[in-house]
Write a protein that holds these residues in place. Sequence first.
Motif, PDB file in Angstrom:
ATOM      1  N   GLY A 190       0.649  -0.891   0.167  1.00  0.00           N
ATOM      2  CA  GLY A 190      -0.393   0.056   0.050  1.00  0.00           C
ATOM      3  C   GLY A 190       1.028   1.131   0.368  1.00  0.00           C
ATOM      4  N   TYR A 195       1.830   2.761  -2.683  1.00  0.00           N
ATOM      5  CA  TYR A 195       0.902   4.141  -4.024  1.00  0.00           C
ATOM      6  C   TYR A 195       1.853   4.400  -4.798  1.00  0.00           C
ATOM      7  CZ  TYR A 195      -2.921   3.541  -0.591  1.00  0.00           C
ATOM      8  OH  TYR A 195      -4.178   3.287   0.098  1.00  0.00           O
ATOM      9  N   ILE A 231       0.629   4.529  -8.256  1.00  0.00           N
ATOM     10  CA  ILE A 231       0.214   5.405  -8.769  1.00  0.00           C
ATOM     11  C   ILE A 231       0.298   6.855  -8.369  1.00  0.00           C
ATOM     12  CG2 ILE A 231      -1.498   7.250  -7.308  1.00  0.00           C
ATOM     13  CD1 ILE A 231      -2.892   5.005  -5.736  1.00  0.00           C
ATOM     14  N   ARG A 269      -6.831   4.337  -6.860  1.00  0.00           N
ATOM     15  CA  ARG A 269      -6.931   3.678  -5.347  1.00  0.00           C
ATOM     16  C   ARG A 269      -8.670   4.879  -5.374  1.00  0.00           C
ATOM     17  NH1 ARG A 269      -6.939   7.915  -1.954  1.00  0.00           N
ATOM     18  NH2 ARG A 269      -6.691   6.778  -0.071  1.00  0.00           N
ATOM     19  N   SER A 279     -10.780   5.627  -0.944  1.00  0.00           N
ATOM     20  CA  SER A 279     -10.500   5.241   0.115  1.00  0.00           C
ATOM     21  C   SER A 279     -11.089   4.388   1.478  1.00  0.00           C
ATOM     22  CB  SER A 279     -11.732   6.703   1.115  1.00  0.00           C
ATOM     23  OG  SER A 279     -11.700   7.821   0.293  1.00  0.00           O
ATOM     24  N   ILE A 334      -7.346  -0.433   1.176  1.00  0.00           N
ATOM     25  CA  ILE A 334      -5.873  -0.006   1.344  1.00  0.00           C
ATOM     26  C   ILE A 334      -5.016  -0.405   0.114  1.00  0.00           C
ATOM     27  CG2 ILE A 334      -5.238  -2.453   2.579  1.00  0.00           C
ATOM     28  CD1 ILE A 334      -3.897   1.134   3.332  1.00  0.00           C
TER      29      ILE A 334
END
Lengths: 140, 741
Positions: free
Chosen positions: A87, A89, A92, A102, A104, A107
């Motif tokens: 997790g 990111y 991203i 992603r 909210s 995870i």
Amino acid sequence: MKQLVIDFQKCDAGRNCNHECELECAIKVFKVDDPAQAALQIKAYEDGGGHAVLCDQCGDCVVVCPSEALKRNKLGVVMINKTVCVGCYMCIGFCEKDAFMRNSDWITPHKCTSCGICVKVCPHGALAIVDVPEPAVRII
Amino acid sequence: MSQLVFDPSKVMTIDYTQRTEYLDGLEAIKAAHKVLKEITYTPSLPDKGYTNRTLYVNVGSLEIKEKPVTQQMKDVFIGGRGFGLYHLWNAVKPTTRWNDPENEIIISPGPVSGITQYAGTGKSLVVSLSPQTEIPIDSNVGGFYGPLLKFSGFDALELQGKSDKDIILFIDGVKGIIRIEEAPTDPVDSHVLAEILTHMYAENEADLPNISVVSTGAAAEHSLIGMLNFSFYDRRRKCVRFKQAGRGGIGSVFRNKRIRALVVRGPKVAGDLNHPADPETIAKTGIKYHKEIRENDGSQCMMRRNGTAHIVEIMDAYDLLPVHNFQYGSHPDTHKIDSSYWQQRCTQHTVDGCWYGCSMACAKGADGLVLRTGPYKGDMVTVDGPEYENAAGLGSNCGVFDPDYLLELNFYCDTYGICTITYGTLTAFVMECYQRGILDKQRTGGLEMTWGNAEADLEMMHQMARGEGFGKIAGMGVKRMKEYFIRNGYGDPQLINDIGMENKGLEYSQYMSKESLAQQGGYALTNKGPQHDEAWLIFMDMVNKQLPTFEDKAEALYYFPLFRTWFGLNGFCKLPWNDVVPANNSSQPEAHKVPEHVQNYVDLFTATTGIQITKEDLIVQSAKVYNFQRVFNIRMGKGLRLHDAAPYRSLGPVTKEEYESRAERYDKQIVDEMGLDPKGKGTEEKMALHREWRTGRFSQLMDAVYTRRGWTLDGVPTLERLKELGLDAFPEVVEVVKQHL
């Protein structure tokens, strides 16, 4: 590798459809009734035409993933192993197409896996899964 | 100086999965382990960054117990370095020395440590009474131990006592077991030991990343400059790598307690194990930062390609790279060890970073080095870095410009468990003593310590690891070497003191501060001795020119030590703060503070702990711990103005060669700064003028900084300052100060 492509000669960016592609993806793939969570996002420009946020399976995210949670499958599609993902990111942040997403509630991040569900429901036949060569691995 | 462009085609083709393996003896070593004590406990995950308990282990009596984290501990000390100092204060007396059983080593990750969404968030802070400075030292280190310790249920680990046999402390944060094992046949050096222990305690291959080992090496046993290696498992290389808690000799305390290693087995890491109050803000802040790295790193720093070594050529260009024991600031051979070389030599086709989510990824690795000397001669190894400090300290400062030798020095420092910065500076001192006849071949036992003699340099290090010869003398560090050389009449005491680059007993790190008044203070006006953790001001002072006036420099020496202390309270790395910056940063007010990133940190703290703070609160949080540490120093017999004195080499030119090499600059300063005419004056006369001006200016800086910090001119925090910070709640702290007012 399998890659989702969009033809903006056919796609009118939601002006005359109900974003069936996004909705189908959200419901069938992510089990949520919210097109904003879909792995592809079609945006209409005010002055006509449109823009699609979708994963072209370039593999940059595979390069930056610190936990080896991202790997290509035998079709060349980049898949995420959620049990290995930490997790962070980075996938991203380093995606130049903003195609890694992603929400909210989860995870782990998510992205398009070239499954083709959206292709079947597009009323304009604007989406297709094509077979293209894997790009060379980049140093990111 | 032109911007370096990365050319992927020039990266050396080295199979980064290949290296010598050391697992052959694993089963026999494991069989020799004997359980001395084992307890069970209930593992728990943090809530809003805290597990709310710490673990105390006495390696002498084998006592193991949990302690609660009190609200006062959180309010005043936050975590990390703060928790370390708090526990250490309670553990020692003013008479305690580094090798007494009551001295502790405390490891604490801090409340934010362990989040995976922002760069540089896996740090551990290590605190102990230093063998070198005899006051508290703290060291900020990456690797997985701290986060995995917290995810096993503890905000800190206190190690006290002394064992009479070599032991390993194993914490299994999955099964809830804490075990002290006798380890009679375990290897000594980190690269072998940590590889064996990682495989010994992992339950299967998938479990390897959940193991972290803290260890040191042979030289830590025979010197005062030992460091600790904190491991992390590199999944792509399939090997154990390290980050170092380097400064101040904590590795020597570790071995003095006869701890061979600490091993933690944590749960599989996921993005929510720290259970922050507001994960959404952390996610958004982290993604924003990752994008910033993606967009700006290539044009600003190339940290992802070069690591911290990206500044070697910048320092050289600005005459700030230490050369030949800080005599000079540049060298014609620097190009051999600058980032244009390291980005070819370091492996680029992989992921570097010493904790998950570090998009800055400065923990580079040079693979495929075949060692030419020492007990591992012929082995193929992976070398971490080299970081800037290692390239400068082991390289230019000692005149070593052969990159393979530099890597070998780096490797042996790491596996022998000694600080690369300290070793670089002390070796540079030895080499200058050799140059000036203070040392000779007889006094070094045959070592020809000439500039750039990497083989002699390595042999001195091997001697240190064996505890013999001149290497053992060098392992005492610069302060004790100076005393030894003077006591034995080796040379002029003033010269020896002028060129020995230490303060409070700690060696300087690798920046030339002669022309940077801010960095002179950044080194000497520190709590723990001259390092770049508290006040790395040289770049903003000399390269970015952001501190033009005396007042700017004095203010920077108030603000930045406090701002930077805060990273160590929370488990942050400092590098993501101001290496890569937002594209619009230079147009922001107070650009040198990188305001957008300061706000990121405020947001990350609040989002983790649920405690609302502002950027001003952040400074107050730090000030509590910083002033507590200053009082702690005073309690231990240091921490006053005289202990902040700087060796003259850090302030100005000591020798004629130094002066004459930059005569134009120094002569101009006589005109511009002193209002005098250098014409007709000899070099020695001009040097004397400089010494008077430079030492006077430094003294003025001390006055200005102490006043800003709320200290007396003797460097003692005033009672008003203590009260303002709430430290008057600790009667012992007030008592220490009262004796010096």
